[in-house]
Write an enzyme that holds these catalytic residues in place. Structure first.
Site, PDB file in Angstrom:
ATOM      1  N   LYS A  41       1.420  -1.293  -0.173  1.00 56.45           N
ATOM      2  CA  LYS A  41       0.050   0.129  -0.213  1.00 56.45           C
ATOM      3  C   LYS A  41       1.629   0.820   0.130  1.00 56.45           C
ATOM      4  CE  LYS A  41      -3.457   2.963   2.870  1.00 56.45           C
ATOM      5  NZ  LYS A  41      -4.831   1.917   3.765  1.00 56.45           N
TER       6      LYS A  41
HETATM    7  C1  5RP Z   1      -2.195   4.464   8.476  1.00 60.92           C
HETATM    8  C2  5RP Z   1      -3.077   3.701   6.994  1.00 60.92           C
HETATM    9  C3  5RP Z   1      -4.150   3.436   6.589  1.00 60.92           C
HETATM   10  O1  5RP Z   1      -5.483   2.472   6.707  1.00 60.92           O
HETATM   11  C4  5RP Z   1      -4.249   4.692   5.952  1.00 60.92           C
HETATM   12  O2  5RP Z   1      -3.266   5.460   5.556  1.00 60.92           O
HETATM   13  C5  5RP Z   1      -5.523   5.220   5.699  1.00 60.92           C
HETATM   14  O3  5RP Z   1      -5.923   5.370   4.264  1.00 60.92           O
HETATM   15  P1  5RP Z   1      -6.558   6.963   4.375  1.00 60.92           P
HETATM   16  O4  5RP Z   1      -4.895   7.923   4.039  1.00 60.92           O
HETATM   17  O5  5RP Z   1      -7.362   6.182   3.132  1.00 60.92           O
HETATM   18  O6  5RP Z   1      -7.558   7.788   5.600  1.00 60.92           O
HETATM   19  O7  5RP Z   1      -2.158   2.474   6.777  1.00 60.92           O
HETATM   20  O8  5RP Z   1      -0.626   4.951   7.323  1.00 60.92           O
END
Ligand code: 5RP
Length: 292
Positions: free
Chosen positions: A203
């Site tokens: 991710k």
């Molecule tokens: C933190 C994470 C969060 O799950 C992620 O950032 C959440 O998603 P968004 O940025 O879309 O609110 O992994 O590092």
């Protein structure tokens, strides 16, 4: 019981029929075991090859977060439109009934809050508990270039080892440290490091320039985080660009659950990720569905 005598002779070996050896449909994951591939298949749609993950693990560092004050009230209605739920074990057991029956990417690192150095993390969930929760993946935060980079990479390597023992994929989550910019050079390095250490998917954030190279340089699928809340049309535009430039889906949180209409937003995101809709059409869909 099997008999030693009087059996029909085995002869149907279909010697002229080749064994089907189709490659696994997700990038870079052909060499993995059945359990890993099965769990990836639960998370990534076989037709589109992509996924829409709903991230609501923010409380593990932020405490009650706008839109997540009561996950049982705000997240549950979204669950049916998500392919995967990404959350902590606390939110899962406390707020999501098992009958929801969605693949879970379980947040497995811990050790810091917004009040302290975020990169000072350790593994916070035993692999046994991930198995108990029937997790489809373990999400591990990695802080390349931050003060405790070493610890986070060690967490990742240990999770990958444990995951391989039990057939559970690891999602490397590339967090950006305070002094790091979200550019292609940094994201390209961080995502590649995660993949090299054995993550089955990664991710990261979308970057306006060079995202295609970030994707190309990562040998396993990439999903993007949404980041801070944007106006819906801008969030959909970012989603479309990321998919167009090779992302295998999204793992979005605030741009969904902080939207004026989270269900409609999630449906609009799905239309881009799985149906190839343009950002404009998806936004139109959001506007049409909103409030209905
Ligand atoms: C933190 C994470 C969060 O799950 C992620 O950032 C959440 O998603 P968004 O940025 O879309 O609110 O992994 O590092």
């Amino acid at each position: 019981m099997a008999d030693a005598t009087g059996n029909k002779i085995a002869k149907n070996y279909y010697v002229d029929v080749k064994v089907k050896q189709d490659g696994f449909y997700l990038k870079g994951l052909n060499g993995y075991d059945w359990g890993i591939q099965d769990r990836m298949t639960r998370m990534f749609n076989k037709k589109s090859g992509r996924t829409v993950m709903l991230a609501f693990d923010h409380g593990y560092i932020m405490g009650p977060t706008a839109g997540l004050e009561r996950p049982d009230v705000t997240v549950l209605p979204l669950a049916e439109y998500a392919d995967v739920l990404m959350c902590t074990r606390g939110a899962l057991r406390g707020c999501i009934p098992s009958t929801v029956n969605k693949p879970v990417a379980l947040r497995c690192t811990t050790g810091a809050t917004l009040l302290r150095e975020l990169s000072y993390e350790c593994l916070g969930v035993d692999i046994e508990d991930a198995v108990r929760l029937n997790a489809s993946a373990m999400a591990i935060q990695v802080f390349c270039g931050a003060e405790y980079e070493h610890n986070s990479l060690e967490n990742l390597a240990k999770a990958v080892d444990a995951g391989l023992r039990y057939g559970i994929p690891t999602l490397g989550v590339t967090a950006v440290g305070k002094d790091m910019v979200r550019d292609a050079r940094y994201l390209g390095m961080a995502t590649r490091v995660c993949a090299e250490l054995g993550c089955q998917f990664v991710k990261t954030y979308y970057c306006a320039e060079g995202f295609e190279e970030v994707v190309a340089g990562c040998p396993v699928p990439i999903v993007i985080a949404g980041g801070k809340k944007l106006p819906e049309n801008e969030a959909l535009e970012m989603c479309w660009k990321a998919i167009d430039e090779g992302a295998s889906g999204v793992d979005m949180g605030r741009n969904i659950f902080q939207s004026d209409d989270p269900v409609s937003m999630l449906k609009a995101v799905r239309s881009i990720v799985h149906d190839g809709e343009t950002a404009e059409k998806a936004y139109q869909m959001y506007c049409d569905l909103k409030g209905k």
